[in-house]
Design a protein around this motif. Structure first.
Motif, PDB file in Angstrom:
ATOM      1  N   GLY A  99      -1.351  10.087  25.046  1.00 39.88           N
ATOM      2  CA  GLY A  99      -1.566   9.987  26.477  1.00 39.88           C
ATOM      3  C   GLY A  99      -2.966   9.590  26.893  1.00 39.88           C
ATOM      4  O   GLY A  99      -3.288   9.634  28.090  1.00 39.88           O
ATOM      5  N   LYS A 100      -3.799   9.180  25.943  1.00 36.82           N
ATOM      6  CA  LYS A 100      -5.184   8.830  26.247  1.00 36.82           C
ATOM      7  C   LYS A 100      -5.494   7.424  25.739  1.00 36.82           C
ATOM      8  O   LYS A 100      -4.882   6.968  24.769  1.00 36.82           O
ATOM      9  N   PRO A 101      -6.432   6.714  26.367  1.00 36.33           N
ATOM     10  CA  PRO A 101      -6.792   5.378  25.867  1.00 36.33           C
ATOM     11  C   PRO A 101      -7.440   5.489  24.494  1.00 36.33           C
ATOM     12  O   PRO A 101      -8.163   6.450  24.195  1.00 36.33           O
ATOM     13  N   ALA A 102      -7.160   4.491  23.657  1.00 32.96           N
ATOM     14  CA  ALA A 102      -7.677   4.507  22.290  1.00 32.96           C
ATOM     15  C   ALA A 102      -7.916   3.085  21.816  1.00 32.96           C
ATOM     16  O   ALA A 102      -7.350   2.127  22.356  1.00 32.96           O
ATOM     17  N   VAL A 103      -8.750   2.959  20.783  1.00 37.90           N
ATOM     18  CA  VAL A 103      -9.108   1.651  20.224  1.00 37.90           C
ATOM     19  C   VAL A 103      -9.154   1.771  18.704  1.00 37.90           C
ATOM     20  O   VAL A 103      -9.687   2.751  18.161  1.00 37.90           O
ATOM     21  N   LEU A 104      -8.584   0.758  18.032  1.00 36.78           N
ATOM     22  CA  LEU A 104      -8.661   0.666  16.578  1.00 36.78           C
ATOM     23  C   LEU A 104      -9.652  -0.427  16.219  1.00 36.78           C
ATOM     24  O   LEU A 104      -9.592  -1.533  16.772  1.00 36.78           O
ATOM     25  N   MET A 105     -10.549  -0.114  15.288  1.00 41.63           N
ATOM     26  CA  MET A 105     -11.577  -1.071  14.887  1.00 41.63           C
ATOM     27  C   MET A 105     -11.716  -1.086  13.370  1.00 41.63           C
ATOM     28  O   MET A 105     -11.389  -0.102  12.701  1.00 41.63           O
ATOM     29  N   PRO A 106     -12.225  -2.180  12.824  1.00 38.11           N
ATOM     30  CA  PRO A 106     -12.569  -2.172  11.401  1.00 38.11           C
ATOM     31  C   PRO A 106     -13.730  -1.216  11.177  1.00 38.11           C
ATOM     32  O   PRO A 106     -14.598  -1.068  12.040  1.00 38.11           O
ATOM     33  N   ARG A 107     -13.738  -0.547  10.045  1.00 40.10           N
ATOM     34  CA  ARG A 107     -14.860   0.325   9.705  1.00 40.10           C
ATOM     35  C   ARG A 107     -15.875  -0.497   8.933  1.00 40.10           C
ATOM     36  O   ARG A 107     -15.619  -0.939   7.815  1.00 40.10           O
ATOM     37  N   LEU A 108     -17.028  -0.700   9.545  1.00 42.43           N
ATOM     38  CA  LEU A 108     -18.062  -1.501   8.916  1.00 42.43           C
ATOM     39  C   LEU A 108     -18.638  -0.753   7.714  1.00 42.43           C
ATOM     40  O   LEU A 108     -18.564   0.473   7.634  1.00 42.43           O
ATOM     41  N   PRO A 109     -19.226  -1.466   6.766  1.00 41.81           N
ATOM     42  CA  PRO A 109     -19.753  -0.810   5.569  1.00 41.81           C
ATOM     43  C   PRO A 109     -20.921   0.105   5.901  1.00 41.81           C
ATOM     44  O   PRO A 109     -21.588  -0.056   6.931  1.00 41.81           O
ATOM     45  N   GLY A 110     -21.172   1.041   4.992  1.00 39.00           N
ATOM     46  CA  GLY A 110     -22.307   1.929   5.159  1.00 39.00           C
ATOM     47  C   GLY A 110     -21.904   3.355   5.452  1.00 39.00           C
ATOM     48  O   GLY A 110     -20.733   3.662   5.666  1.00 39.00           O
ATOM     49  N   GLN A 111     -22.908   4.209   5.456  1.00 38.93           N
ATOM     50  CA  GLN A 111     -22.709   5.636   5.682  1.00 38.93           C
ATOM     51  C   GLN A 111     -23.753   6.142   6.670  1.00 38.93           C
ATOM     52  O   GLN A 111     -24.819   5.559   6.840  1.00 38.93           O
ATOM     53  N   HIS A 112     -23.420   7.268   7.330  1.00 41.58           N
ATOM     54  CA  HIS A 112     -24.446   7.957   8.094  1.00 41.58           C
ATOM     55  C   HIS A 112     -25.506   8.486   7.138  1.00 41.58           C
ATOM     56  O   HIS A 112     -25.194   9.009   6.067  1.00 41.58           O
ATOM     57  N   ASP A 113     -26.751   8.338   7.542  1.00 44.06           N
ATOM     58  CA  ASP A 113     -27.864   8.852   6.750  1.00 44.06           C
ATOM     59  C   ASP A 113     -28.964   9.209   7.739  1.00 44.06           C
ATOM     60  O   ASP A 113     -29.513   8.337   8.409  1.00 44.06           O
ATOM     61  N   PHE A 114     -29.274  10.491   7.834  1.00 44.13           N
ATOM     62  CA  PHE A 114     -30.152  10.951   8.902  1.00 44.13           C
ATOM     63  C   PHE A 114     -31.620  11.012   8.487  1.00 44.13           C
ATOM     64  O   PHE A 114     -32.458  11.494   9.244  1.00 44.13           O
ATOM     65  N   ALA A 115     -31.918  10.493   7.290  1.00 40.04           N
ATOM     66  CA  ALA A 115     -33.320  10.397   6.884  1.00 40.04           C
ATOM     67  C   ALA A 115     -34.055   9.438   7.818  1.00 40.04           C
ATOM     68  O   ALA A 115     -33.468   8.485   8.342  1.00 40.04           O
TER      69      ALA A 115
END
Length: 305
Positions: A99-115
């Motif tokens: 019941g909510k708007p949604a979007v599908l996207m390709p997952r780009l390469p890489g990872q979260h890194d908080f350094a």
């Protein structure tokens, strides 16, 4: 992202079918506080692995979401590291999930890194310069950050009483100035970048994007990338980010930046005090308001010296 709309394996499989993907596995992402985001492992029509991201929007309605999707397509065409929405079999890039708007996207390469270090800050400055140079003539109108700031002013009552008048005056002064016309991200925190081999590989979450002064965008980034745990400025990182930005031919109004640093810190202090979208979410939920209370006080002190 935190998850406010849990989805089962069967529900996600049904979402992917019109796009020509077969679900293999998925898990909820854990960063951010506004929407429900799922990291998906799928296979395409040819059986090839296709990493995807499904975002279910908790507060944006379909009409409000549409300009952002146009923006993402526009930026991807300009070769910025931005994921563009995928169309389904009917050519639609906006769908409805639970019941909510949604979007599908390709997952780009890489990872979260908080350094964070000076080199990464230089990369952020360069990326912001590229974004700010984007042609906005073909874009649909985007919501104004000034409107969001005005809405957040309703939460000034949540601040310590001794700080309310000064904060209100700061917001009033900023809102009285005409908005700029530069495309800004508005939310370039560390959790909105992916990294691969020490290089930025993806810029995410454009749902605070708008047209305004570039100094405000710089301020948002500087307040996350270039301060320590006590809200104190890290001069080497700040210089690295701003120097890289200027090296791309971009100018910075120092006076406006100083005010924007305090305004942006106040904005995120207030938004965190306002709380998460839901009291019942899986994941991170709302972030600590005191982090931005400390940054705001430092930026305000520098502004009034």
């Amino acid at each position: 992202m935190s998850v406010y709309t849990p989805l089962s394996h069967a529900q996600l499989a049904d979402v992917l079918t019109p796009f020509g993907f077969q679900l293999r596995d998925y898990h909820a992402a854990s960063h951010g506080i506004e929407n429900s985001t799922f990291l998906i492992e799928a296979r395409d029509r040819h059986g090839q692995p296709s990493p995807l991201v499904l975002t279910v929007f908790e507060s944006l309605d379909p009409t409000a979401l549409a300009p952002y999707l146009t923006l993402l397509e526009h930026l991807a065409e300009q070769h910025l590291p931005v994921p563009a929405p995928l169309p389904n079999a009917d050519g639609k890039d906006q769908i409805t999930v639970a019941g909510k708007p949604a979007v599908l996207m390709p997952r780009l390469p890489g990872q979260h890194d908080f350094a964070v270090d000076a080199d990464r800050c230089r990369q952020v400055g360069t990326l912001l310069a590229r974004l700010h140079a984007s042609d906005t003539s073909s874009l649909q109108p985007l919501p104004s950050e000034r409107e969001r700031l005005h809405d957040f002013s309703d939460h000034l009552r949540r601040l310590p009483e001794a700080e309310r008048d000064t904060a209100a005056a700061l917001l009033l002064d900023w809102l009285a100035q005409p908005a700029g016309s530069t495309l800004i991200h508005g939310d370039l925190f560390r959790d909105n970048l992916l990294w691969e081999d020490g290089q930025i590989s993806a810029l995410l979450d454009f749902y605070n994007a708008c047209l305004d002064h570039p100094e405000y965008d710089l301020a948002v980034a500087l307040n996350d990338w270039c301060v320590d745990a006590h809200g104190q400025i890290e001069p080497e990182r700040e210089q690295a980010l701003l120097s890289a930005y200027r090296e791309q031919g971009r100018n910075v109004d120092h006076s406006r930046l100083c005010e924007a640093l305090a305004v942006a810190a106040l904005r995120f202090w207030l938004s965190r005090l306002a709380g998460p979208v839901s009291d019942h979410s899986e994941g991170q939920g709302s972030k600590d308001p005191e982090e931005f209370a400390r940054i705001y006080r430092q930026r305000l002190k520098a502004l009034t010296v």
